[in-house]
Design a protein around this motif. Sequence first.
Motif, PDB file in Angstrom:
ATOM      1  N   LEU A  58       0.834  -1.234   0.025  1.00 29.98           N
ATOM      2  CA  LEU A  58      -0.008   0.032   0.044  1.00 29.98           C
ATOM      3  C   LEU A  58       0.958   1.340   0.127  1.00 29.98           C
ATOM      4  CD1 LEU A  58      -3.098  -1.117   2.469  1.00 29.98           C
ATOM      5  CD2 LEU A  58      -3.076  -0.600  -0.159  1.00 29.98           C
ATOM      6  N   ALA A  59       1.809   1.263   0.379  1.00 28.05           N
ATOM      7  CA  ALA A  59       2.865   2.323   0.250  1.00 28.05           C
ATOM      8  C   ALA A  59       3.127   2.875  -0.885  1.00 28.05           C
ATOM      9  CB  ALA A  59       4.396   1.932   1.211  1.00 28.05           C
ATOM     10  N   ILE A  60       3.024   1.720  -2.035  1.00 33.05           N
ATOM     11  CA  ILE A  60       3.253   2.559  -3.335  1.00 33.05           C
ATOM     12  C   ILE A  60       2.120   2.386  -4.239  1.00 33.05           C
ATOM     13  CG2 ILE A  60       5.859   2.054  -3.296  1.00 33.05           C
ATOM     14  CD1 ILE A  60       5.491  -0.765  -4.794  1.00 33.05           C
ATOM     15  N   THR A  61       0.946   2.202  -3.517  1.00 38.35           N
ATOM     16  CA  THR A  61      -0.544   2.102  -4.271  1.00 38.35           C
ATOM     17  C   THR A  61      -1.119   3.259  -4.234  1.00 38.35           C
ATOM     18  OG1 THR A  61      -0.230  -0.275  -3.506  1.00 38.35           O
ATOM     19  CG2 THR A  61      -2.436   0.675  -4.325  1.00 38.35           C
ATOM     20  N   ARG A  62      -1.742   3.579  -5.578  1.00 43.28           N
ATOM     21  CA  ARG A  62      -2.634   4.712  -5.665  1.00 43.28           C
ATOM     22  C   ARG A  62      -4.063   4.217  -5.412  1.00 43.28           C
ATOM     23  NH1 ARG A  62      -1.083   9.013  -8.423  1.00 43.28           N
ATOM     24  NH2 ARG A  62      -3.123   9.208  -9.156  1.00 43.28           N
ATOM     25  N   THR A  63      -4.267   4.197  -3.922  1.00 43.05           N
ATOM     26  CA  THR A  63      -5.612   3.738  -3.508  1.00 43.05           C
ATOM     27  C   THR A  63      -6.684   4.653  -4.062  1.00 43.05           C
ATOM     28  OG1 THR A  63      -5.222   4.866  -1.262  1.00 43.05           O
ATOM     29  CG2 THR A  63      -4.557   2.673  -1.503  1.00 43.05           C
ATOM     30  N   GLY A  64      -6.636   5.876  -4.458  1.00 44.91           N
ATOM     31  CA  GLY A  64      -7.507   6.845  -4.968  1.00 44.91           C
ATOM     32  C   GLY A  64      -7.730   6.422  -6.213  1.00 44.91           C
ATOM     33  N   GLU A  65      -7.049   5.741  -7.009  1.00 41.89           N
ATOM     34  CA  GLU A  65      -7.040   5.339  -8.430  1.00 41.89           C
ATOM     35  C   GLU A  65      -8.582   4.497  -8.534  1.00 41.89           C
ATOM     36  OE1 GLU A  65      -6.504   6.326 -12.192  1.00 41.89           O
ATOM     37  OE2 GLU A  65      -4.640   6.750 -10.839  1.00 41.89           O
ATOM     38  N   ALA A  66      -9.518   4.863  -9.684  1.00 47.92           N
ATOM     39  CA  ALA A  66     -10.677   4.444 -10.097  1.00 47.92           C
ATOM     40  C   ALA A  66     -10.339   2.788 -10.309  1.00 47.92           C
ATOM     41  CB  ALA A  66     -11.380   4.839 -11.218  1.00 47.92           C
ATOM     42  N   LEU A  67      -9.401   2.511 -10.722  1.00 49.13           N
ATOM     43  CA  LEU A  67      -8.825   1.036 -11.109  1.00 49.13           C
ATOM     44  C   LEU A  67      -8.803   0.388  -9.825  1.00 49.13           C
ATOM     45  CD1 LEU A  67      -8.354  -1.171 -13.265  1.00 49.13           C
ATOM     46  CD2 LEU A  67      -6.023  -0.335 -13.116  1.00 49.13           C
ATOM     47  N   PHE A  68      -8.252   1.010  -8.768  1.00 46.35           N
ATOM     48  CA  PHE A  68      -8.021   0.375  -7.501  1.00 46.35           C
ATOM     49  C   PHE A  68      -9.503  -0.272  -7.117  1.00 46.35           C
ATOM     50  CE2 PHE A  68      -7.822   0.197  -2.751  1.00 46.35           C
ATOM     51  CZ  PHE A  68      -6.890  -0.511  -2.423  1.00 46.35           C
ATOM     52  N   ARG A  69     -10.514   0.834  -7.124  1.00 45.25           N
ATOM     53  CA  ARG A  69     -11.765   0.343  -6.542  1.00 45.25           C
ATOM     54  C   ARG A  69     -12.351  -0.542  -7.499  1.00 45.25           C
ATOM     55  NH1 ARG A  69     -11.488   5.422  -6.225  1.00 45.25           N
ATOM     56  NH2 ARG A  69     -12.572   6.107  -7.888  1.00 45.25           N
ATOM     57  N   GLU A  70     -12.289  -0.599  -8.917  1.00 44.58           N
ATOM     58  CA  GLU A  70     -12.745  -1.506  -9.823  1.00 44.58           C
ATOM     59  C   GLU A  70     -12.473  -2.929  -9.745  1.00 44.58           C
ATOM     60  OE1 GLU A  70     -11.921   0.312 -13.745  1.00 44.58           O
ATOM     61  OE2 GLU A  70     -13.064   2.043 -13.067  1.00 44.58           O
ATOM     62  N   LEU A  71     -11.134  -3.052  -9.172  1.00 46.24           N
ATOM     63  CA  LEU A  71     -10.456  -4.421  -9.305  1.00 46.24           C
ATOM     64  C   LEU A  71     -10.837  -4.998  -7.869  1.00 46.24           C
ATOM     65  CD1 LEU A  71      -6.637  -3.835 -10.775  1.00 46.24           C
ATOM     66  CD2 LEU A  71      -8.823  -5.181 -11.695  1.00 46.24           C
ATOM     67  N   GLY A  72     -11.503  -4.313  -6.787  1.00 45.53           N
ATOM     68  CA  GLY A  72     -11.921  -4.801  -5.624  1.00 45.53           C
ATOM     69  C   GLY A  72     -10.646  -5.058  -4.756  1.00 45.53           C
ATOM     70  N   LEU A  73      -9.695  -3.930  -4.621  1.00 45.27           N
ATOM     71  CA  LEU A  73      -8.326  -4.086  -3.793  1.00 45.27           C
ATOM     72  C   LEU A  73      -8.436  -3.682  -2.653  1.00 45.27           C
ATOM     73  CD1 LEU A  73      -6.078  -3.536  -6.742  1.00 45.27           C
ATOM     74  CD2 LEU A  73      -6.485  -5.509  -5.746  1.00 45.27           C
ATOM     75  N   LYS A  74      -9.518  -2.998  -2.151  1.00 41.86           N
ATOM     76  CA  LYS A  74      -9.637  -2.494  -0.701  1.00 41.86           C
ATOM     77  C   LYS A  74      -9.573  -3.760   0.080  1.00 41.86           C
ATOM     78  CE  LYS A  74     -11.969   0.426   2.353  1.00 41.86           C
ATOM     79  NZ  LYS A  74     -13.171   1.271   2.747  1.00 41.86           N
ATOM     80  N   GLY A  75      -8.774  -3.846   1.115  1.00 42.27           N
ATOM     81  CA  GLY A  75      -8.649  -4.881   2.156  1.00 42.27           C
ATOM     82  C   GLY A  75      -7.742  -6.316   1.427  1.00 42.27           C
ATOM     83  N   ALA A  76      -7.327  -6.030   0.105  1.00 44.70           N
ATOM     84  CA  ALA A  76      -6.536  -7.153  -0.760  1.00 44.70           C
ATOM     85  C   ALA A  76      -5.570  -7.628   0.356  1.00 44.70           C
ATOM     86  CB  ALA A  76      -6.257  -6.832  -1.797  1.00 44.70           C
ATOM     87  N   ASP A  77      -4.956  -8.766   0.364  1.00 48.22           N
ATOM     88  CA  ASP A  77      -3.658  -9.167   0.896  1.00 48.22           C
ATOM     89  C   ASP A  77      -2.530  -8.600   0.084  1.00 48.22           C
ATOM     90  OD1 ASP A  77      -3.287 -10.983  -1.240  1.00 48.22           O
ATOM     91  OD2 ASP A  77      -4.207 -12.746  -0.028  1.00 48.22           O
ATOM     92  N   ARG A  78      -1.483  -9.028   0.672  1.00 48.49           N
ATOM     93  CA  ARG A  78      -0.257  -8.421   0.030  1.00 48.49           C
ATOM     94  C   ARG A  78       0.066  -9.087  -1.341  1.00 48.49           C
ATOM     95  NH1 ARG A  78       5.361  -9.526  -0.318  1.00 48.49           N
ATOM     96  NH2 ARG A  78       6.812  -7.795   0.385  1.00 48.49           N
ATOM     97  N   ASP A  79      -0.166 -10.342  -1.376  1.00 48.14           N
ATOM     98  CA  ASP A  79       0.219 -10.894  -2.810  1.00 48.14           C
ATOM     99  C   ASP A  79      -0.570 -10.640  -3.913  1.00 48.14           C
ATOM    100  OD1 ASP A  79       2.325 -12.620  -1.958  1.00 48.14           O
ATOM    101  OD2 ASP A  79       1.184 -14.146  -1.464  1.00 48.14           O
ATOM    102  N   THR A  80      -1.846 -10.356  -3.545  1.00 48.60           N
ATOM    103  CA  THR A  80      -2.962  -9.785  -4.587  1.00 48.60           C
ATOM    104  C   THR A  80      -2.534  -8.362  -4.949  1.00 48.60           C
ATOM    105  OG1 THR A  80      -4.669 -11.276  -3.327  1.00 48.60           O
ATOM    106  CG2 THR A  80      -5.288  -9.146  -4.883  1.00 48.60           C
ATOM    107  N   LEU A  81      -2.192  -7.617  -4.006  1.00 46.79           N
ATOM    108  CA  LEU A  81      -1.655  -6.280  -4.146  1.00 46.79           C
ATOM    109  C   LEU A  81      -0.562  -6.163  -5.267  1.00 46.79           C
ATOM    110  CD1 LEU A  81      -2.204  -4.332  -0.903  1.00 46.79           C
ATOM    111  CD2 LEU A  81      -3.628  -3.792  -3.086  1.00 46.79           C
TER     112      LEU A  81
END
Length: 117
Positions: A58-81
């Motif tokens: 998450l330190a290098i992830t753009r969590t505000g990016e629409a794609l982050f939401r589209e891919l359902g990455l909120k709460g995803a584990d480390r490997d998935t991210l």
Amino acid sequence: MSEPVTIWHNPRCMKSRGALTLLEERGVTPQIRRYLDDAPSRAELEQMLTLLGTDDPLAITRTGEALFRELGLKGADRDTLLDALAEHPKLIERPIVIRGAHAVVARPPELAVDLLD
């Protein structure tokens, strides 16, 4: 400066352009990696986390990016991210500046200068 500097750069990003300008104003000509065109591998992302001194993608992830939401990455584990970052470099925060065994996410861009000291 003895150690080369690299910037993971998106020329369309104001913060990324700002960090590059600050480096150049200090006489640093960094190697520029346009990470959207030359996407880092999962191994490179793992190495980047080490350079940043964290294990959290998450330190290098753009969590505000629409794609982050589209891919359902909120709460995803480390490997998935990490897999998502490797597959969709648009999700990687920018800019990231690397010097030797250290790196910073240069937001604000002035953090890039701190890496030079």
